[in-house]
Design an enzyme around this catalytic site. Structure first.
Site, PDB file in Angstrom:
ATOM      1  N   HIS A   1       0.124   2.836   3.666  1.00  0.00           N
ATOM      2  CA  HIS A   1      -0.963   1.861   3.816  1.00  0.00           C
ATOM      3  C   HIS A   1      -1.397   1.466   2.401  1.00  0.00           C
ATOM      4  O   HIS A   1      -1.365   2.291   1.491  1.00  0.00           O
ATOM      5  CB  HIS A   1      -2.111   2.560   4.552  1.00  0.00           C
ATOM      6  CG  HIS A   1      -3.245   1.678   4.969  1.00  0.00           C
ATOM      7  ND1 HIS A   1      -4.183   1.205   4.081  1.00  0.00           N
ATOM      8  CD2 HIS A   1      -3.601   1.203   6.185  1.00  0.00           C
ATOM      9  CE1 HIS A   1      -5.073   0.476   4.749  1.00  0.00           C
ATOM     10  NE2 HIS A   1      -4.740   0.460   6.022  1.00  0.00           N
TER      11      HIS A   1
ATOM     12  N   LYS B   1     -12.203   5.859  12.939  1.00  0.00           N
ATOM     13  CA  LYS B   1     -10.965   6.013  13.711  1.00  0.00           C
ATOM     14  C   LYS B   1     -11.016   7.257  14.590  1.00  0.00           C
ATOM     15  O   LYS B   1     -10.060   7.570  15.292  1.00  0.00           O
ATOM     16  CB  LYS B   1      -9.766   6.104  12.771  1.00  0.00           C
ATOM     17  CG  LYS B   1      -9.475   4.808  12.027  1.00  0.00           C
ATOM     18  CD  LYS B   1      -8.239   4.966  11.175  1.00  0.00           C
ATOM     19  CE  LYS B   1      -8.108   3.907  10.116  1.00  0.00           C
ATOM     20  NZ  LYS B   1      -7.637   2.617  10.625  1.00  0.00           N
TER      21      LYS B   1
HETATM   22  N1  PMP Z   1      -4.500   4.874   5.747  1.00  0.00           N
HETATM   23  C1  PMP Z   1      -4.038   4.661   6.979  1.00  0.00           C
HETATM   24  C2  PMP Z   1      -2.758   5.306   7.394  1.00  0.00           C
HETATM   25  C3  PMP Z   1      -4.747   3.849   7.849  1.00  0.00           C
HETATM   26  O1  PMP Z   1      -4.276   3.626   9.080  1.00  0.00           O
HETATM   27  C4  PMP Z   1      -5.957   3.263   7.421  1.00  0.00           C
HETATM   28  C5  PMP Z   1      -6.740   2.353   8.334  1.00  0.00           C
HETATM   29  N2  PMP Z   1      -5.979   1.249   8.821  1.00  0.00           N
HETATM   30  C6  PMP Z   1      -6.409   3.532   6.124  1.00  0.00           C
HETATM   31  C7  PMP Z   1      -5.662   4.343   5.318  1.00  0.00           C
HETATM   32  C8  PMP Z   1      -7.666   2.950   5.571  1.00  0.00           C
HETATM   33  O2  PMP Z   1      -8.787   3.327   6.313  1.00  0.00           O
HETATM   34  P1  PMP Z   1     -10.198   2.623   6.022  1.00  0.00           P
HETATM   35  O3  PMP Z   1      -9.949   1.150   6.114  1.00  0.00           O
HETATM   36  O4  PMP Z   1     -11.075   3.134   7.100  1.00  0.00           O
HETATM   37  O5  PMP Z   1     -10.615   3.030   4.665  1.00  0.00           O
END
Ligand code: PMP
Length: 421
Positions: free
Chosen positions: A135, A238
């Site tokens: 990500h 989440k």
């Molecule tokens: N890493 C992963 C694997 C994710 O799925 C996400 C959320 N899509 C994030 C990081 C980032 O999370 P946040 O936007 O809540 O900071």
């Protein structure tokens, strides 16, 4: 079965009980953000209505009660992930938590942070390792750190399905590797990283491990202390909790040696006009007013997840993921990303529909009350490697049922015929 028992929990989630575009809502986007059960909403509201006050300050009764509840939430969350309370620092989200680690290593690399911080300092030519499937939240902070320090960013490549193995990692990780940052569970492929092997490999070269636990902490038993990872990050929203709150985990001795990159109130012992001394972890990473009601809500959320049973949640999602995978595999023109039939896959399936843009497929499903995620899911390099600009992702959580999956599959069968391809 675990599936039917957990699906009964659905009634605890007020949002799920509604129609969208004239159809009962089928919510298959929990990997982006999860819905909240009434107990979580109630916990935050009760705190705000009855005890809201500035924590760790003030002599008044409300402040003492607020502080106790806030620190109680920290304890609950630390227990949930197999850590100690002082190994858990509140952050704005998982992205923020990952940035905190990268920024802190940057501070150490500039020679700041005293004797204890020297162990983190990077030299030009040192290497940072990520995977090609990360990500953006677990990629860009490391790109930035490399640019600041002269360290080199390397990555574990993925194959045509978006997967990588411990052998692929062995080919990239060397004595020069100082940090290995990787997702426990990919938010696109649903692949589960070979965590124990990677932690062992990191230890053998003296590298720090940084675990992106965004897609694992909400969905499976997680014992961070026992796993031996050095740092981990996850987001409250989440895991049935609120937005505006993330968690940074760090092994105690590391978290206490890591220099803070954000400074200000609530994280100091002594301040003069010339300088400041910082509190130990976790407060040294909690500058300024904290997300108190959010932390309390997350405390309630992990209580709910514990009652449901993290092992039961995992089994429920494995069953639904297999149903999703098998059903989609039967639809002509759908290309599935990630682990093939019979291999472990977390509760999400991303796919490409030949001849139909992901956004069109998403709109088609939305018109039938089905909520999925479309786009690159903040993983552009992975999509580029797979030859895609976007994909459709269906993801499940404890409140989803086999009927949700079947409704989705029936609709998905109609996508290509509808667009005439
Ligand atoms: N890493 C992963 C694997 C994710 O799925 C996400 C959320 N899509 C994030 C990081 C980032 O999370 P946040 O936007 O809540 O900071």
């Amino acid at each position: 079965s675990a599936t039917s028992v957990l699906a009964d929990l659905r009634a605890d989630f007020p949002l799920l009980d509604q129609s969208v575009n004239g159809h009962p809502l089928v919510y298959l986007d929990s990997a982006a953000t999860a819905q909240r059960p009434r107990v979580v909403l109630d916990a935050e509201r009760a705190y705000l209505e009855q005890r809201n006050a500035a924590v760790h300050r003030g002599a008044h009764t409300l402040a003492a009660e607020a502080t106790e509840e806030f620190e109680g939430a920290r304890e609950a969350v630390s227990r949930f992930v197999g850590a100690r309370p002082d190994e858990i620092a509140w952050q704005a989200n998982a992205t923020d938590a990952l940035n905190t680690v990268a920024l802190a290593i940057g501070v150490a690399s500039r020679g700041l942070g005293g004797e204890a911080a020297k162990r983190f300092a990077l030299q030009p030519g040192d290497e940072l390792v990520v995977t090609e499937a990360e990500h953006h939240a677990n990629l860009i902070p490391w790109q930035q750190l490399a640019a600041q320090t002269g360290a080199v960013l390397r990555w574990i490549p993925v194959d045509d399905d978006g997967l990588w193995t411990i052998e692929d990692a062995r080919a990239v990780i060397t004595e020069k590797t100082r940090v290995i940052a990787f997702a426990h569970v990919s938010n696109v492929t649903g692949m589960v990283a070979p965590l124990a092997e990677l932690v062992e490999l990191a230890a053998s070269v003296g590298a720090l491990t940084v675990l992106d636990a965004c897609q694992s902490a909400p969905h499976r038993p997680l014992e961070l202390g026992a796993l031996g990872v050095d740092f981990a990050a996850f987001s409250a929203h989440k895991m049935l909790g609120p937005t505006g709150l993330g968690v940074l985990y760090g092994r105690r001795e590391l978290l206490n040696a890591l220099p803070p990159a954000r400074t200000g109130g609530s994280m100091i012992t002594t301040v003069t006009m010339e300088g400041a001394e910082f509190l130990p972890a976790p407060q040294r990473f909690e500058a300024g007013t904290q997300p108190v009601s959010q932390a309390i809500a997350l405390g309630a959320a992990v209580g709910y997840l514990t009652d449901a049973g993290t092992q039961a949640i995992l089994e429920h999602e494995h069953a639904l993921a297999a149903r999703l995978y098998d059903g989609l595999a039967d639809i002509p023109g759908i290309r599935l990303i990630g682990p093939g039939a019979g291999r472990e896959r977390a509760g999400l399936v991303a796919f490409d529909v030949a001849g139909v843009h992901a956004h069109d497929a998403g709109q088609f499903l939305d018109a039938r009350g089905i909520a999925v995620r479309v786009g690159h899911h903040c993983a552009q390099p992975l999509h580029r490697r797979l030859g895609l600009t976007a994909s459709v992702r269906a993801s499940v959580y404890l409140y989803n049922s086999a009927e949700d999956v079947d409704t989705f599959l029936e609709a998905a069968t109609g996508i290509r015929p509808y667009f005439g391809v």
